[in-house]
Write an enzyme that holds these catalytic residues in place. Structure first.
Site, PDB file in Angstrom:
ATOM      1  N   CYS A   6      44.249 -34.183  62.119  1.00 45.73           N
ATOM      2  CA  CYS A   6      45.009 -34.407  63.355  1.00 45.73           C
ATOM      3  C   CYS A   6      46.371 -35.018  63.012  1.00 45.73           C
ATOM      4  CB  CYS A   6      44.243 -35.325  64.312  1.00 45.73           C
ATOM      5  SG  CYS A   6      42.910 -34.514  65.221  1.00 45.73           S
ATOM      6  N   ASP A  29      46.093 -26.223  50.525  1.00 43.92           N
ATOM      7  CA  ASP A  29      45.184 -27.299  50.114  1.00 43.92           C
ATOM      8  C   ASP A  29      45.852 -28.115  49.009  1.00 43.92           C
ATOM      9  OD1 ASP A  29      41.824 -27.700  50.352  1.00 43.92           O
ATOM     10  OD2 ASP A  29      42.854 -28.671  48.681  1.00 43.92           O
ATOM     11  N   HIS A  45      41.052 -31.305  68.023  1.00 36.97           N
ATOM     12  CA  HIS A  45      40.054 -31.859  67.120  1.00 36.97           C
ATOM     13  C   HIS A  45      38.671 -31.306  67.444  1.00 36.97           C
ATOM     14  CE1 HIS A  45      38.315 -34.727  64.294  1.00 36.97           C
ATOM     15  NE2 HIS A  45      37.308 -34.772  65.159  1.00 36.97           N
ATOM     16  N   ASN A  86      32.869 -25.770  55.360  1.00 39.32           N
ATOM     17  CA  ASN A  86      31.791 -26.681  55.015  1.00 39.32           C
ATOM     18  C   ASN A  86      31.431 -27.487  56.253  1.00 39.32           C
ATOM     19  OD1 ASN A  86      31.686 -25.994  52.219  1.00 39.32           O
ATOM     20  ND2 ASN A  86      33.539 -27.196  51.882  1.00 39.32           N
ATOM     21  N   THR A  94      34.281 -33.042  53.523  1.00 42.82           N
ATOM     22  CA  THR A  94      34.935 -34.332  53.307  1.00 42.82           C
ATOM     23  C   THR A  94      35.877 -34.704  54.443  1.00 42.82           C
ATOM     24  OG1 THR A  94      36.688 -33.306  52.001  1.00 42.82           O
ATOM     25  CG2 THR A  94      34.781 -34.167  50.798  1.00 42.82           C
ATOM     26  N   HIS A  99      37.772 -26.843  59.532  1.00 44.91           N
ATOM     27  CA  HIS A  99      38.800 -26.129  58.762  1.00 44.91           C
ATOM     28  C   HIS A  99      38.149 -24.978  58.024  1.00 44.91           C
ATOM     29  CE1 HIS A  99      37.249 -29.493  56.363  1.00 44.91           C
ATOM     30  NE2 HIS A  99      37.405 -28.729  55.293  1.00 44.91           N
TER      31      HIS A  99
HETATM   32  P1  AMP Z   1      36.099 -29.930  52.734  1.00 45.54           P
HETATM   33  O1  AMP Z   1      35.528 -30.473  51.453  1.00 45.54           O
HETATM   34  O2  AMP Z   1      35.563 -28.595  53.108  1.00 45.54           O
HETATM   35  O3  AMP Z   1      36.012 -30.954  53.851  1.00 45.54           O
HETATM   36  O4  AMP Z   1      37.627 -29.652  52.427  1.00 45.54           O
HETATM   37  C1  AMP Z   1      38.631 -30.575  52.644  1.00 45.54           C
HETATM   38  C2  AMP Z   1      39.819 -30.063  51.882  1.00 45.54           C
HETATM   39  O5  AMP Z   1      40.961 -30.773  52.307  1.00 45.54           O
HETATM   40  C3  AMP Z   1      39.713 -30.252  50.367  1.00 45.54           C
HETATM   41  O6  AMP Z   1      39.789 -28.990  49.721  1.00 45.54           O
HETATM   42  C4  AMP Z   1      40.912 -31.148  50.035  1.00 45.54           C
HETATM   43  O7  AMP Z   1      41.522 -30.819  48.812  1.00 45.54           O
HETATM   44  C5  AMP Z   1      41.828 -30.884  51.221  1.00 45.54           C
HETATM   45  N1  AMP Z   1      42.749 -31.960  51.533  1.00 45.54           N
HETATM   46  C6  AMP Z   1      42.489 -33.271  51.639  1.00 45.54           C
HETATM   47  N2  AMP Z   1      43.588 -33.953  51.976  1.00 45.54           N
HETATM   48  C7  AMP Z   1      44.596 -33.033  52.082  1.00 45.54           C
HETATM   49  C8  AMP Z   1      45.988 -33.110  52.406  1.00 45.54           C
HETATM   50  N3  AMP Z   1      46.581 -34.282  52.703  1.00 45.54           N
HETATM   51  N4  AMP Z   1      46.703 -31.977  52.405  1.00 45.54           N
HETATM   52  C9  AMP Z   1      46.120 -30.791  52.100  1.00 45.54           C
HETATM   53  N5  AMP Z   1      44.810 -30.652  51.807  1.00 45.54           N
HETATM   54  C10 AMP Z   1      44.061 -31.764  51.794  1.00 45.54           C
HETATM   55 ZN    ZN Z   2      41.110 -34.150  63.832  1.00 45.38          ZN
END
Ligand code: AMP
Ligand code: ZN
Length: 113
Positions: A6, A29, A45, A86, A94, A99
């Site tokens: 967000c 990413d 969101h 995921n 994470t 996404h």
């Molecule tokens: P997930 O593990 O499916 O929740 O993927 C979260 C993704 O967000 C991971 O691949 C991270 O590398 C990516 N990520 C985390 N912080 C950032 C950010 N500030 N800008 C771009 N990607 C991010």
């Molecule tokens: Zn959000």
């Protein structure tokens, strides 16, 4: 609400934007796992796939209209790419904002899990 994605949509945290419209936002990413690794997110969101309902599924449909447009712009539509989301702890989600990862630019693993 303290949500990283967000904050990215709001422009409070910088991102490498590749696409934006009224409904969704796409950016690179920060830890790419393939030559092309883009995240497509709804601007509203939604925490994860579990939270997709008849109320917000049009947003998800729009994201899936945009994905092939981004793939073509990135030059991976012909070679192929993977789209994944995921959901929850076992999937190692994470960031708790829905996404979709677009992964491509090389031959990907046959393994998905
Ligand atoms: P997930 O593990 O499916 O929740 O993927 C979260 C993704 O967000 C991971 O691949 C991270 O590398 C990516 N990520 C985390 N912080 C950032 C950010 N500030 N800008 C771009 N990607 C991010
Ligand atoms: Zn959000």
């Amino acid at each position: 609400m303290d949500c990283l994605f967000c904050s990215i949509v709001a422009g409070k945290i910088p991102s490498s934007r590749v696409y934006e419209d009224d409904v969704c936002y796409a950016f690179r990413d920060i830890h790419p796992q393939a030559p092309v690794h883009i995240l497509v997110i709804p601007k509203e969101h939604i925490c994860c796939a579990n939270a997709v309902t008849s109320e917000n599924s049009a947003t998800v449909a729009k994201i899936f209209e945009v994905i092939p447009v981004i793939a073509a712009e990135q030059g991976i539509d012909k070679s192929g790419y993977r789209v994944l989301t995921n959901c929850g702890d076992d999937a190692c989600q994470t960031v708790k904002h829905l996404h979709f990862h677009i992964l491509g630019g090389r031959k990907l693993s046959e393994e998905m899990a």
